[in-house]
Design a protein around this motif. Structure first.
Motif, PDB file in Angstrom:
ATOM      1  N   PHE A  42       0.756  -1.195   0.004  1.00 20.60           N
ATOM      2  CA  PHE A  42       0.171   0.135   0.001  1.00 20.60           C
ATOM      3  C   PHE A  42       1.105   1.335   0.043  1.00 20.60           C
ATOM      4  CE2 PHE A  42      -2.280   3.345   2.123  1.00 20.60           C
ATOM      5  CZ  PHE A  42      -3.621   3.274   1.587  1.00 20.60           C
ATOM      6  N   LEU A  43       1.911   1.182   0.675  1.00 11.63           N
ATOM      7  CA  LEU A  43       2.929   2.480   0.994  1.00 11.63           C
ATOM      8  C   LEU A  43       3.474   2.685  -0.599  1.00 11.63           C
ATOM      9  CD1 LEU A  43       5.328   2.976   3.624  1.00 11.63           C
ATOM     10  CD2 LEU A  43       6.204   2.963   1.059  1.00 11.63           C
ATOM     11  N   ILE A  44       3.626   1.635  -1.511  1.00 11.45           N
ATOM     12  CA  ILE A  44       4.563   1.763  -2.586  1.00 11.45           C
ATOM     13  C   ILE A  44       3.330   2.543  -3.535  1.00 11.45           C
ATOM     14  CG2 ILE A  44       5.077   0.357  -4.577  1.00 11.45           C
ATOM     15  CD1 ILE A  44       6.707  -1.295  -2.308  1.00 11.45           C
ATOM     16  N   LEU A  45       2.015   1.801  -3.397  1.00 10.41           N
ATOM     17  CA  LEU A  45       1.142   2.111  -4.264  1.00 10.41           C
ATOM     18  C   LEU A  45       0.427   3.605  -4.332  1.00 10.41           C
ATOM     19  CD1 LEU A  45      -1.092  -1.344  -4.258  1.00 10.41           C
ATOM     20  CD2 LEU A  45       0.242  -0.378  -6.312  1.00 10.41           C
ATOM     21  N   ILE A  46       0.861   4.237  -3.059  1.00 11.02           N
ATOM     22  CA  ILE A  46       0.375   5.608  -2.884  1.00 11.02           C
ATOM     23  C   ILE A  46       1.580   6.585  -3.125  1.00 11.02           C
ATOM     24  CG2 ILE A  46      -1.328   5.329  -1.132  1.00 11.02           C
ATOM     25  CD1 ILE A  46       0.480   6.057   1.116  1.00 11.02           C
ATOM     26  N   SER A  47       2.652   5.988  -3.485  1.00 13.69           N
ATOM     27  CA  SER A  47       3.983   6.988  -3.796  1.00 13.69           C
ATOM     28  C   SER A  47       3.747   7.665  -4.961  1.00 13.69           C
ATOM     29  CB  SER A  47       5.366   6.128  -4.012  1.00 13.69           C
ATOM     30  OG  SER A  47       5.117   5.401  -5.172  1.00 13.69           O
ATOM     31  N   PRO A  48       4.377   8.772  -5.078  1.00  8.39           N
ATOM     32  CA  PRO A  48       4.410   9.536  -6.459  1.00  8.39           C
ATOM     33  C   PRO A  48       4.878   8.999  -7.579  1.00  8.39           C
ATOM     34  CG  PRO A  48       5.605  10.812  -4.611  1.00  8.39           C
ATOM     35  CD  PRO A  48       5.264   9.527  -4.120  1.00  8.39           C
ATOM     36  N   ILE A  49       5.735   8.058  -7.596  1.00  9.24           N
ATOM     37  CA  ILE A  49       5.985   7.307  -8.659  1.00  9.24           C
ATOM     38  C   ILE A  49       5.155   6.259  -9.214  1.00  9.24           C
ATOM     39  CG2 ILE A  49       7.432   5.281  -7.513  1.00  9.24           C
ATOM     40  CD1 ILE A  49       8.615   7.465 -10.764  1.00  9.24           C
ATOM     41  N   ALA A  50       4.111   5.798  -8.339  1.00 14.77           N
ATOM     42  CA  ALA A  50       3.309   5.051  -8.698  1.00 14.77           C
ATOM     43  C   ALA A  50       2.078   5.428  -9.612  1.00 14.77           C
ATOM     44  CB  ALA A  50       2.372   4.210  -7.367  1.00 14.77           C
ATOM     45  N   GLN A  51       2.105   6.876  -9.504  1.00 17.94           N
ATOM     46  CA  GLN A  51       1.052   7.618 -10.401  1.00 17.94           C
ATOM     47  C   GLN A  51       1.361   7.334 -11.813  1.00 17.94           C
ATOM     48  OE1 GLN A  51      -0.219  11.968 -10.345  1.00 17.94           O
ATOM     49  NE2 GLN A  51      -1.037  10.941  -8.699  1.00 17.94           N
ATOM     50  N   ASN A  52       2.563   7.085 -12.515  1.00 24.64           N
ATOM     51  CA  ASN A  52       2.897   6.703 -13.638  1.00 24.64           C
ATOM     52  C   ASN A  52       1.954   5.391 -14.296  1.00 24.64           C
ATOM     53  OD1 ASN A  52       4.281   8.954 -13.718  1.00 24.64           O
ATOM     54  ND2 ASN A  52       6.324   7.891 -13.163  1.00 24.64           N
ATOM     55  N   TYR A  53       1.630   4.415 -12.884  1.00 21.94           N
ATOM     56  CA  TYR A  53       0.870   3.087 -13.434  1.00 21.94           C
ATOM     57  C   TYR A  53      -0.597   3.198 -13.279  1.00 21.94           C
ATOM     58  CZ  TYR A  53       5.755   1.747 -13.509  1.00 21.94           C
ATOM     59  OH  TYR A  53       7.354   1.906 -13.541  1.00 21.94           O
ATOM     60  N   LEU A  54      -0.947   4.466 -13.097  1.00 25.44           N
ATOM     61  CA  LEU A  54      -2.458   4.664 -12.562  1.00 25.44           C
ATOM     62  C   LEU A  54      -3.610   4.048 -13.712  1.00 25.44           C
ATOM     63  CD1 LEU A  54      -4.289   5.748 -10.615  1.00 25.44           C
ATOM     64  CD2 LEU A  54      -4.101   7.900 -11.801  1.00 25.44           C
ATOM     65  N   GLU A  55      -3.058   3.894 -14.920  1.00 26.20           N
ATOM     66  CA  GLU A  55      -4.030   3.231 -15.686  1.00 26.20           C
ATOM     67  C   GLU A  55      -4.035   1.665 -15.444  1.00 26.20           C
ATOM     68  OE1 GLU A  55      -6.886   2.271 -18.405  1.00 26.20           O
ATOM     69  OE2 GLU A  55      -6.281   4.512 -17.733  1.00 26.20           O
ATOM     70  N   GLN A  56      -2.987   0.980 -15.031  1.00 29.50           N
ATOM     71  CA  GLN A  56      -2.958  -0.284 -14.859  1.00 29.50           C
ATOM     72  C   GLN A  56      -3.586  -0.623 -13.656  1.00 29.50           C
ATOM     73  OE1 GLN A  56       1.155  -1.826 -14.765  1.00 29.50           O
ATOM     74  NE2 GLN A  56       0.303  -3.899 -13.876  1.00 29.50           N
ATOM     75  N   MET A  57      -3.201   0.355 -12.509  1.00 30.57           N
ATOM     76  CA  MET A  57      -3.832   0.122 -11.305  1.00 30.57           C
ATOM     77  C   MET A  57      -5.436   0.357 -11.303  1.00 30.57           C
ATOM     78  SD  MET A  57      -1.456   2.801  -8.995  1.00 30.57           S
ATOM     79  CE  MET A  57      -2.506   2.460  -7.517  1.00 30.57           C
ATOM     80  N   ALA A  58      -5.946   1.250 -12.178  1.00 27.94           N
ATOM     81  CA  ALA A  58      -7.444   1.446 -12.300  1.00 27.94           C
ATOM     82  C   ALA A  58      -8.175   0.056 -12.891  1.00 27.94           C
ATOM     83  CB  ALA A  58      -7.748   2.604 -13.063  1.00 27.94           C
TER      84      ALA A  58
END
Length: 383
Positions: A42-58
């Motif tokens: 969860f900590l990794i998924l809320i990081s700034p860099i994780a926003q580059n993977y938002l489509e995959q997360m969604a």
């Protein structure tokens, strides 16, 4: 009794914040390859860099939510009973130092507000008050619940922190869920936002969900006020709190809400700005981390965001909300706690949900599927 405080004291705000912001792309890719997630993920998924993977997360969130909750959205409405408050909070329109007209609904006024909500189709009501122990206290709450219990299948409350005994009384009266927000888990600055009143006691508020869980309330709702402090760090601590509660009070259900700081009478500007993309990321992170968590979006959010978030991970939405006591029919001009952003009616929101291929659910519980043991109501779900 051991409480969340013992867990909370093992963590340091600055160290958690540093870990979040040092996350790398490889950390995110390794995490997204998993099928089960823990708090470190969860900590990794809320990081700034994780926003580059938002489509995959969604995309992953959409599939998880559909599998776990189906294509349904629960509908609810808040009913503000009072704007009286003994606290001074720098971000709230109800703050004691705001020189505004105070109002607490009478029995007759509560019934008028109920009629308005029922005409709009609602069967789940969230009772909300300021924190004024001398006027809106446990006796007032119990009286209000008695007035409305025949009209709503689900009654939730969002009021001041209470004792375990008082939560037991709410449970016996038929309350389904209790929402309580820590506002921020940044203990060092908490006092800056809560300068007077019982709410200034950080530890008492922190231990409130333990008292709710001990009382056997069916569902506990948590959240932080997004905009007070760094939303990523605050959200980690909120998830830490949820993780603890789910392990200790495992028979209880849990939900999370995402109140972003909104304009209101006499409040401060947000200390940290959280845009729509940030909030989408946070919702995705919660859903990936916890498949069973109910996720609620209120009318604080704008129309476009609420439309687009429906297929991703949300399970409940408010509609046609008024955040002032008597706001539906009795006294529409009384002071709001905050300005709403989505002012569309319940009927309009229902159509939007249907057009997205989802079903708005107004009634998830039925009293014909419930019985009372002593004074305690036991409710069984259709689902």
């Amino acid at each position: 009794m051991n409480t969340f405080k013992s867990i909370f004291e093992q963590y340091n705000w600055d160290k958690i914040q540093s870990r979040i912001y040092k996350t790398t792309s490889k950390d995110v890719e390794r995490t997204l390859a998993k099928t089960k997630y823990n708090l470190d993920d969860f900590l990794i998924l809320i990081s700034p860099i994780a926003q580059n993977y938002l489509e995959q997360m969604a995309q992953k969130c959409h599939e998880i939510t559909k599998k776990r909750f189906g294509k349904t959205i629960q509908m609810y409405a808040p009913l503000y009973l009072s704007n009286e408050c003994q606290n001074i909070c720098t971000y709230c329109g109800f703050s004691l130092d705001n020189k505004i007209k105070r109002k607490t609904l009478t029995d007759a006024e509560i019934k008028l507000e109920i009629e308005a909500l029922k005409k709009n189709g609602f069967d789940h009501v969230l009772l909300v008050t300021g924190e004024a122990n001398y006027t809106v206290n446990i006796n007032y709450f119990l009286n209000a619940i008695n007035l409305i219990e025949e009209d709503f299948s689900i009654i939730s409350v969002e009021v001041q922190p209470l004792s375990t005994e008082d939560y037991e009384r709410l449970h016996d009266a038929g309350v389904y869920s209790v929402l309580v927000y820590q506002e921020t888990y940044h203990q060092e600055v908490y006092k800056k936002y809560h300068t007077k009143g019982k709410k200034s006691n950080f530890d008492y508020r922190l231990e409130t969900p333990d008292r709710i869980g001990t009382a056997g309330i069916h569902k506990i709702g948590l959240g932080v006020l997004l905009g007070l402090e760094d939303w990523r760090t605050d959200s980690f601590f909120n998830a830490l709190h949820l993780d603890y509660l789910q392990k200790k009070y495992w028979q209880t259900k849990y939900s999370v809400s995402f109140p972003r700081l909104r304009p209101a009478e006499g409040i401060i500007e947000p200390n940290f700005i959280m845009d729509d993309k940030d909030l989408t990321q946070l919702i995705c992170a919660y859903r990936l981390w916890n498949e069973d968590l109910e996720i609620s979006i209120s009318t604080r959010e704008n129309e476009k965001f609420r439309n687009n978030i429906i297929p991703i991970g949300v399970t409940s939405m408010s509609a046609g909300s008024k955040t002032n006591p008597g706001g539906y029919v009795v006294d529409p001009q009384s002071l709001e706690q905050f300005e709403i952003s989505d002012e569309r009616s319940a009927e309009e929101i229902s159509k939007i949900i249907k057009n997205a291929g989802y079903e708005p659910v107004w009634k998830d519980w039925d009293k014909s599927f419930s019985h009372k043991v002593g004074k305690s109501k036991v409710i069984k779900s259709f689902t």
